[in-house]
Design an enzyme around this catalytic site. Structure first.
Site, PDB file in Angstrom:
ATOM      1  N   ARG A   1      47.860  31.021  18.115  1.00 32.47           N
ATOM      2  CA  ARG A   1      48.950  30.112  18.476  1.00 32.47           C
ATOM      3  C   ARG A   1      48.426  28.717  18.785  1.00 32.47           C
ATOM      4  NH1 ARG A   1      51.612  33.591  23.057  1.00 32.47           N
ATOM      5  NH2 ARG A   1      49.431  34.116  23.089  1.00 32.47           N
TER       6      ARG A   1
ATOM      7  N   LYS B   1      44.901  49.980  18.003  1.00 29.42           N
ATOM      8  CA  LYS B   1      45.549  50.859  18.954  1.00 29.42           C
ATOM      9  C   LYS B   1      45.770  50.104  20.262  1.00 29.42           C
ATOM     10  CE  LYS B   1      43.179  51.684  22.038  1.00 29.42           C
ATOM     11  NZ  LYS B   1      42.342  50.952  22.996  1.00 29.42           N
TER      12      LYS B   1
ATOM     13  N   ASP C   1      40.633  53.280  14.968  1.00 28.53           N
ATOM     14  CA  ASP C   1      40.193  53.761  16.279  1.00 28.53           C
ATOM     15  C   ASP C   1      38.691  53.579  16.243  1.00 28.53           C
ATOM     16  OD1 ASP C   1      39.044  55.486  18.277  1.00 28.53           O
ATOM     17  OD2 ASP C   1      41.063  56.267  18.557  1.00 28.53           O
ATOM     18  N   HIS C   2      38.188  52.582  16.957  1.00 32.17           N
ATOM     19  CA  HIS C   2      36.788  52.212  16.709  1.00 32.17           C
ATOM     20  C   HIS C   2      35.802  53.299  17.139  1.00 32.17           C
ATOM     21  CE1 HIS C   2      36.639  50.817  20.932  1.00 32.17           C
ATOM     22  NE2 HIS C   2      35.335  50.815  20.817  1.00 32.17           N
TER      23      HIS C   2
ATOM     24  N   LYS D   1      31.655  55.004  15.434  1.00 30.21           N
ATOM     25  CA  LYS D   1      30.367  55.068  16.147  1.00 30.21           C
ATOM     26  C   LYS D   1      29.416  56.013  15.416  1.00 30.21           C
ATOM     27  CE  LYS D   1      32.218  53.599  20.555  1.00 30.21           C
ATOM     28  NZ  LYS D   1      31.598  52.452  21.165  1.00 30.21           N
TER      29      LYS D   1
ATOM     30  N   GLU E   1      33.290  54.183  31.908  1.00 34.75           N
ATOM     31  CA  GLU E   1      32.943  52.760  31.862  1.00 34.75           C
ATOM     32  C   GLU E   1      32.606  52.281  33.260  1.00 34.75           C
ATOM     33  OE1 GLU E   1      35.278  50.293  28.897  1.00 34.75           O
ATOM     34  OE2 GLU E   1      36.809  51.646  29.627  1.00 34.75           O
TER      35      GLU E   1
ATOM     36  N   ASP F   1      45.421  53.595  26.666  1.00 37.39           N
ATOM     37  CA  ASP F   1      44.293  52.761  26.241  1.00 37.39           C
ATOM     38  C   ASP F   1      43.150  53.605  25.663  1.00 37.39           C
ATOM     39  OD1 ASP F   1      42.902  50.308  26.001  1.00 37.39           O
ATOM     40  OD2 ASP F   1      41.789  50.719  27.846  1.00 37.39           O
TER      41      ASP F   1
ATOM     42  N   HIS G   1      41.162  57.346  21.599  1.00 34.98           N
ATOM     43  CA  HIS G   1      39.720  57.635  21.497  1.00 34.98           C
ATOM     44  C   HIS G   1      39.384  59.093  21.861  1.00 34.98           C
ATOM     45  CE1 HIS G   1      39.436  53.435  20.933  1.00 34.98           C
ATOM     46  NE2 HIS G   1      39.285  53.053  22.179  1.00 34.98           N
TER      47      HIS G   1
HETATM   48  C1  BG6 Z   1      38.963  49.799  23.956  1.00 38.56           C
HETATM   49  C2  BG6 Z   1      39.755  49.769  25.228  1.00 38.56           C
HETATM   50  O1  BG6 Z   1      39.678  50.445  22.945  1.00 38.56           O
HETATM   51  O2  BG6 Z   1      37.744  50.473  24.173  1.00 38.56           O
HETATM   52  C3  BG6 Z   1      38.945  49.146  26.365  1.00 38.56           C
HETATM   53  O3  BG6 Z   1      40.944  49.018  25.016  1.00 38.56           O
HETATM   54  C4  BG6 Z   1      37.602  49.807  26.501  1.00 38.56           C
HETATM   55  O4  BG6 Z   1      39.657  49.230  27.600  1.00 38.56           O
HETATM   56  C5  BG6 Z   1      36.905  49.862  25.147  1.00 38.56           C
HETATM   57  O5  BG6 Z   1      36.821  49.057  27.419  1.00 38.56           O
HETATM   58  C6  BG6 Z   1      35.622  50.654  25.224  1.00 38.56           C
HETATM   59  O6  BG6 Z   1      34.964  50.557  23.981  1.00 38.56           O
HETATM   60  P1  BG6 Z   1      33.385  50.682  23.889  1.00 38.56           P
HETATM   61  O7  BG6 Z   1      33.116  50.734  22.429  1.00 38.56           O
HETATM   62  O8  BG6 Z   1      32.823  49.473  24.564  1.00 38.56           O
HETATM   63  O9  BG6 Z   1      33.039  51.945  24.600  1.00 38.56           O
END
Ligand code: BG6
Length: 485
Positions: A46, A144, A173-174, A178, A212, A231, A236
């Protein structure tokens, strides 16, 4: 598969947290390794920004999030030449027309990446369509959480489907990108050794933890709206469960893999009504110490409501109603401000039926296979061996399944792999529409129940492993979380 040149990557949320922390660094690394062909990246935002300010922002994001051993000045400058800033208000039709005038007029390998809240997916798809920007080679990546519950996810799926075919949609979904997740698939499906043991006859239970140390950081506005369930858990954690529990797919192809994941989601035993309090624990962090420093409680974080009911921790006992997994609980947990940053899948095998050795702790000596996703990714098998010397004493030993020559290779970031896959048209590690909906279908009764209860999640001290109820969840079954590996 390789990326068709020329490509155009149009990144909505182009200067947001995700873009700066993960996507730009990943794109830089792909470019550095010679994996990005000729093409252009447009960061859509934006904000109105001059080229110098924009380039400096991207340069800084790459410098702060890429390991210094991978930073090469000329390569970074070459990458920055590929990146452009594009100012657009997603609700303004004229903006899309201007975008159309900027992009090439040919049917190129065009990827729209939605690194924004999912409420913007519909207006953006409409805007792109009205400006004639969606062509046969176009693809769209959706971040997501997609939707807020089953109903909203369904609506988003339906609207996006008006403009893109399912084959053009990449729900990311990252965690699936991994390295250890890929390795889990290889260990399971390239070795008969593990697969023959991978069932209720040999496995006692499975634990999946994503912990985390970070708190909510600068993302309170987003996080207050989603909480740990939307989240981390709905996506995940359930995805890691699917990869661990699915049947062998017939091929390493998108639909074959996704068919098996959907079957797992459909077989999840529903947790509804009274069972929710028994099987799911919600927590919210209080003040404490993280990484050696005092940290405030969640409710005192900037942007968080003083009486927030948002959960920052979840633990759940999940069961799968099928032949392979009957009677094998999957204990899943995730939380912010926990004791350490770690992600592990622990496969706990059953203890031996009878010991002929003087084993003092039969259960702690049971075999364990540990997939560590981060940090220090790798796989370890915990076995028993004879203690050298007289007698027949048995001791545990850890067999690392990561040979040292493999450790020297740089492990690609999850987003590097997934961006490459999306650009080259490989959807194996992305979610299909029905998979997304099945995950929401299972989660929906739990989030509805919480929203009706309006109860504060159980507080836990920052820097610990979460609320006491999470320990009790396993203790009731005579088990412990695996926290010392
Ligand atoms: C994201 C979440 O999808 O994954 C975050 O929105 C989280 O809240 C993050 O911190 C963690 O990803 P990674 O790869 O750093 O473990």
């Amino acid at each position: 598969m390789h990326i068709n040149a020329p490509f155009e990557l149009i990144l909505f949320g182009g200067l947001g947290d995700l873009a700066l922390r993960k996507l730009m660094p990943a794109l830089y690394l792909l470019n550095r390794d010679g994996r990005l062909p000729e093409g252009a990246i447009y960061a859509v935002t934006r904000r109105d920004m001059d080229r110098d300010t924009f380039v400096n922002k991207i340069r800084k994001s790459v410098e702060s999030h890429v390991d210094s051993s991978c930073l090469e000045r000329p390569v970074l400058e070459d990458f920055l030449n590929k990146v452009h800033c594009f100012t657009l208000d997603v609700n303004d039709a004229a903006g899309y027309q201007a975008l159309a005038a900027t992009l090439s007029s040919n049917d190129v390998n065009r990827l729209f990446y939605m690194a924004t809240g999912s409420d913007l997916y519909t207006p953006v798809c409409r805007g792109l369509n009205d400006a004639g920007l969606i062509c046969s080679q176009s693809k769209i990546v959706l971040e997501k959480p997609i939707g807020h519950d089953l109903e909203t996810a369904q609506k988003i799926n339906d609207t996006v489907a008006e403009f893109f075919t399912e084959k053009q949609i990449y729900r990311i979904d990252h965690y699936l990108g991994k390295e250890t997740v890929q390795n889990l698939m290889v260990l399971r499906f390239a070795n008969s050794l593990f697969e023959s043991q991978w069932n209720q006859h040999y496995i006692d239970h499975i634990q999946i933890t994503i912990s985390e140390q970070l708190g909510v950081e600068q993302r309170a506005e987003f996080y207050e709206h989603v909480g740990a369930m939307r989240d981390m858990f709905q996506n995940h954690l359930l995805q890691l469960l699917c990869i661990t529990a699915m049947e062998p797919p017939v091929k390493l192809e998108p639909d074959a893999v996704r068919d098996e994941k959907v079957k797992v989601l459909k077989a999840l035993k529903p947790i509804t009504g009274e069972l929710i309090n028994e099987k799911v624990v919600r927590g919210q962090y209080d003040s404490g110490v993280a990484d050696g420093k005092p940290v405030p409680r969640y409710r005192d974080e900037p942007g968080v409501h003083a009486k927030s009911l948002t959960e920052t921790f979840i633990a759940a006992k999940v069961e799968i109603d099928n032949w392979r997994w009957a009677g094998v609980p999957f204990y899943l947990r995730t939380g912010k401000r926990l004791a350490e940053r770690a992600c592990e899948i622990v496969v706990q095998f059953k203890e031996i039926p009878h010991s002929i050795f003087p084993l003092q702790h039969k259960n702690t000596m049971a075999n364990k296979l540990i997939f560590r996703l981060q940090p220090d990714e790798g796989v370890r098998l915990m076995l028993c061996e004879k203690r050298v010397g007289p007698g027949m004493n048995v001791r545990p030993m850890n067999l690392s399944l990561n040979p040292s020559n493999q450790r020297q290779t740089r492990v690609p970031e999850a987003y590097e792999r997934l961006l490459y896959d999306a650009l080259s048209g490989n959807a194996t590690l992305f979610l299909r529409d029905d998979e997304l909906l099945e995950a929401w279908r299972w989660v929906d009764p739990i989030i509805k129940h919480w929203s009706e209860q309006e109860q504060r999640p159980e507080p836990y001290t920052a820097g610990t492993w979460g609320p006491a109820a999470a320990t009790l969840l396993l203790a009731r079954d005579g088990r412990l979380w695996d926290e010392n590996s």
